[in-house]
Design a protein around this motif. Sequence first.
Motif, mmCIF file in Angstrom:
data_model
loop_
_atom_site.group_PDB
_atom_site.id
_atom_site.type_symbol
_atom_site.label_atom_id
_atom_site.label_comp_id
_atom_site.label_asym_id
_atom_site.label_seq_id
_atom_site.Cartn_x
_atom_site.Cartn_y
_atom_site.Cartn_z
ATOM 1 N N MET A 1 -24.540 34.240 -48.445
ATOM 2 C CA MET A 1 -23.628 33.139 -48.099
ATOM 3 C C MET A 1 -23.904 31.944 -49.004
ATOM 4 O O MET A 1 -25.033 31.491 -49.154
ATOM 5 C CB MET A 1 -23.842 32.727 -46.638
ATOM 6 C CG MET A 1 -22.965 31.573 -46.188
ATOM 7 S SD MET A 1 -23.222 31.200 -44.423
ATOM 8 C CE MET A 1 -22.159 29.785 -44.259
ATOM 9 N N THR A 2 -22.853 31.430 -49.649
ATOM 10 C CA THR A 2 -22.996 30.314 -50.576
ATOM 11 C C THR A 2 -22.728 29.002 -49.855
ATOM 12 O O THR A 2 -21.720 28.861 -49.173
ATOM 13 C CB THR A 2 -22.021 30.455 -51.752
ATOM 14 O OG1 THR A 2 -22.272 31.699 -52.401
ATOM 15 C CG2 THR A 2 -22.195 29.324 -52.730
ATOM 16 N N THR A 3 -23.663 28.063 -50.015
ATOM 17 C CA THR A 3 -23.498 26.756 -49.407
ATOM 18 C C THR A 3 -22.874 25.808 -50.418
ATOM 19 O O THR A 3 -23.350 25.699 -51.553
ATOM 20 C CB THR A 3 -24.852 26.203 -48.944
ATOM 21 O OG1 THR A 3 -25.435 27.120 -48.019
ATOM 22 C CG2 THR A 3 -24.681 24.854 -48.274
ATOM 23 N N ALA A 4 -21.819 25.136 -50.035
ATOM 24 C CA ALA A 4 -21.131 24.224 -50.945
ATOM 25 C C ALA A 4 -22.028 23.043 -51.282
ATOM 26 O O ALA A 4 -22.772 22.549 -50.438
ATOM 27 C CB ALA A 4 -19.835 23.746 -50.313
ATOM 28 N N THR A 5 -21.965 22.599 -52.507
ATOM 29 C CA THR A 5 -22.717 21.423 -52.925
ATOM 30 C C THR A 5 -21.987 20.169 -52.468
ATOM 31 O O THR A 5 -20.792 20.201 -52.150
ATOM 32 C CB THR A 5 -22.859 21.393 -54.449
ATOM 33 O OG1 THR A 5 -21.546 21.247 -55.035
ATOM 34 C CG2 THR A 5 -23.498 22.676 -54.965
ATOM 35 N N VAL A 6 -22.712 19.057 -52.472
ATOM 36 C CA VAL A 6 -22.076 17.804 -52.066
ATOM 37 C C VAL A 6 -20.952 17.447 -53.025
ATOM 38 O O VAL A 6 -19.909 16.921 -52.622
ATOM 39 C CB VAL A 6 -23.113 16.664 -51.961
ATOM 40 C CG1 VAL A 6 -23.707 16.324 -53.325
ATOM 41 C CG2 VAL A 6 -22.483 15.417 -51.334
ATOM 42 N N GLY A 7 -21.132 17.770 -54.308
ATOM 43 C CA GLY A 7 -20.088 17.477 -55.285
ATOM 44 C C GLY A 7 -18.814 18.250 -55.003
ATOM 45 O O GLY A 7 -17.709 17.703 -55.075
ATOM 46 N N ALA A 8 -18.973 19.533 -54.676
ATOM 47 C CA ALA A 8 -17.796 20.353 -54.380
ATOM 48 C C ALA A 8 -17.096 19.866 -53.119
ATOM 49 O O ALA A 8 -15.860 19.832 -53.048
ATOM 50 C CB ALA A 8 -18.220 21.811 -54.230
ATOM 51 N N LEU A 9 -17.885 19.478 -52.114
ATOM 52 C CA LEU A 9 -17.293 18.973 -50.876
ATOM 53 C C LEU A 9 -16.536 17.674 -51.119
ATOM 54 O O LEU A 9 -15.422 17.478 -50.620
ATOM 55 C CB LEU A 9 -18.382 18.762 -49.819
ATOM 56 C CG LEU A 9 -19.050 20.026 -49.262
ATOM 57 C CD1 LEU A 9 -20.213 19.648 -48.353
ATOM 58 C CD2 LEU A 9 -18.035 20.873 -48.501
ATOM 59 N N LEU A 10 -17.145 16.774 -51.898
ATOM 60 C CA LEU A 10 -16.483 15.502 -52.190
ATOM 61 C C LEU A 10 -15.205 15.724 -52.994
ATOM 62 O O LEU A 10 -14.188 15.048 -52.754
ATOM 63 C CB LEU A 10 -17.435 14.573 -52.935
ATOM 64 C CG LEU A 10 -18.540 13.937 -52.088
ATOM 65 C CD1 LEU A 10 -19.583 13.262 -52.959
ATOM 66 C CD2 LEU A 10 -17.945 12.924 -51.094
ATOM 67 N N ARG A 11 -15.247 16.646 -53.931
ATOM 68 C CA ARG A 11 -14.038 16.937 -54.715
ATOM 69 C C ARG A 11 -12.924 17.461 -53.802
ATOM 70 O O ARG A 11 -11.760 17.077 -53.949
ATOM 71 C CB ARG A 11 -14.349 17.959 -55.805
ATOM 72 C CG ARG A 11 -13.124 18.268 -56.676
ATOM 73 C CD ARG A 11 -13.464 19.166 -57.861
ATOM 74 N NE ARG A 11 -13.976 20.453 -57.424
ATOM 75 C CZ ARG A 11 -15.237 20.847 -57.567
ATOM 76 N NH1 ARG A 11 -16.126 20.040 -58.137
ATOM 77 N NH2 ARG A 11 -15.614 22.038 -57.154
ATOM 78 N N THR A 12 -13.288 18.323 -52.849
ATOM 79 C CA THR A 12 -12.292 18.857 -51.922
ATOM 80 C C THR A 12 -11.654 17.741 -51.117
ATOM 81 O O THR A 12 -10.428 17.689 -50.959
ATOM 82 C CB THR A 12 -12.937 19.883 -50.984
ATOM 83 O OG1 THR A 12 -13.438 20.984 -51.756
ATOM 84 C CG2 THR A 12 -11.932 20.404 -49.965
ATOM 85 N N TRP A 13 -12.493 16.829 -50.594
ATOM 86 C CA TRP A 13 -11.940 15.719 -49.806
ATOM 87 C C TRP A 13 -11.087 14.802 -50.677
ATOM 88 O O TRP A 13 -10.040 14.313 -50.238
ATOM 89 C CB TRP A 13 -13.066 14.929 -49.143
ATOM 90 C CG TRP A 13 -13.623 15.599 -47.931
ATOM 91 C CD1 TRP A 13 -14.822 16.229 -47.792
ATOM 92 C CD2 TRP A 13 -12.968 15.725 -46.659
ATOM 93 N NE1 TRP A 13 -14.967 16.740 -46.525
ATOM 94 C CE2 TRP A 13 -13.854 16.444 -45.806
ATOM 95 C CE3 TRP A 13 -11.742 15.303 -46.155
ATOM 96 C CZ2 TRP A 13 -13.532 16.741 -44.485
ATOM 97 C CZ3 TRP A 13 -11.418 15.603 -44.840
ATOM 98 C CH2 TRP A 13 -12.310 16.314 -44.013
ATOM 99 N N ARG A 14 -11.514 14.567 -51.915
ATOM 100 C CA ARG A 14 -10.725 13.708 -52.816
ATOM 101 C C ARG A 14 -9.355 14.326 -53.081
ATOM 102 O O ARG A 14 -8.326 13.629 -53.050
ATOM 103 C CB ARG A 14 -11.485 13.511 -54.140
ATOM 104 C CG ARG A 14 -10.703 12.686 -55.166
ATOM 105 C CD ARG A 14 -11.494 12.467 -56.441
ATOM 106 N NE ARG A 14 -11.836 13.698 -57.117
ATOM 107 C CZ ARG A 14 -10.985 14.418 -57.848
ATOM 108 N NH1 ARG A 14 -9.720 14.038 -57.984
ATOM 109 N NH2 ARG A 14 -11.384 15.526 -58.465
#
Length: 265
Positions: A1-14
Amino acid sequence: MTTATVGALLRTWRERRGFSQLELAGRADSSSRHISFVETGRSRPSEEMVLRLADRLDVPVRDRNALLLAAGYAPRYAHTPMDDPSMTVLREGLERLLTGYEPYPALVVDATYDVVAANRGIMMLLDGMPEHLLAGPLNAMRLTLHPEGLAPRIHNLREWRGHLLAQMERQIALARSEPLRALYEEVAAYPLPPASERPGDSEPDEAVPYIALPLRIEHDGQLLSFVSSISTFNTPMDVTVAELAIETLLPADPATVKYLRSLAP
């Protein structure tokens, strides 16, 4: 299971908010270069920056904890059960608020529309509901739209149903909540009650200047009209509190006011 990085999460929200990196940088007093570095993982944002970006992106409190964890920081926001002793003041305050609004209906719901508290005005509207809808945690959407619930009593059911489903769609787009999506799919699939079993989608009284789409519902042979108002807590610091909503049903015509006052003790 791959855990999303904070950067990927922030990009998704942006991207959900429709912001460019430059626009987000301007809102967060940063630079588009730094935002790019954070999103690609070349730079680890400070805890302060994570919270600032989450605020500018209007990230729900629950998901702000996920951003902090992904960045390697401890969650900032507690998730306190409503029956916890520390929530006593909140519970008592909500109860006073709901009681003070009587005889008009008011209730408090959580993020998936489970009823946390309700006053006698709401319970009056639920008179005669089947036991299987009243068992377990009451769910406001389920009670309203189920063909054995309030739906057959609502005179403008198609309009009100459309309003509620659109409201849930907006919330799902904002929070991407899987439990909320599951509830939406359930209630959206409910069949409309047969025309012979409901009052019908009648037109509102043109003599009454409604200020918003009214809920026109029958109770004991009397047609009542309400407009709905929803309140949330300002700057919540707890996930539970952030996800509470207080809904009050304001009488939309003099006849509704008179009828409800006649029922008051």
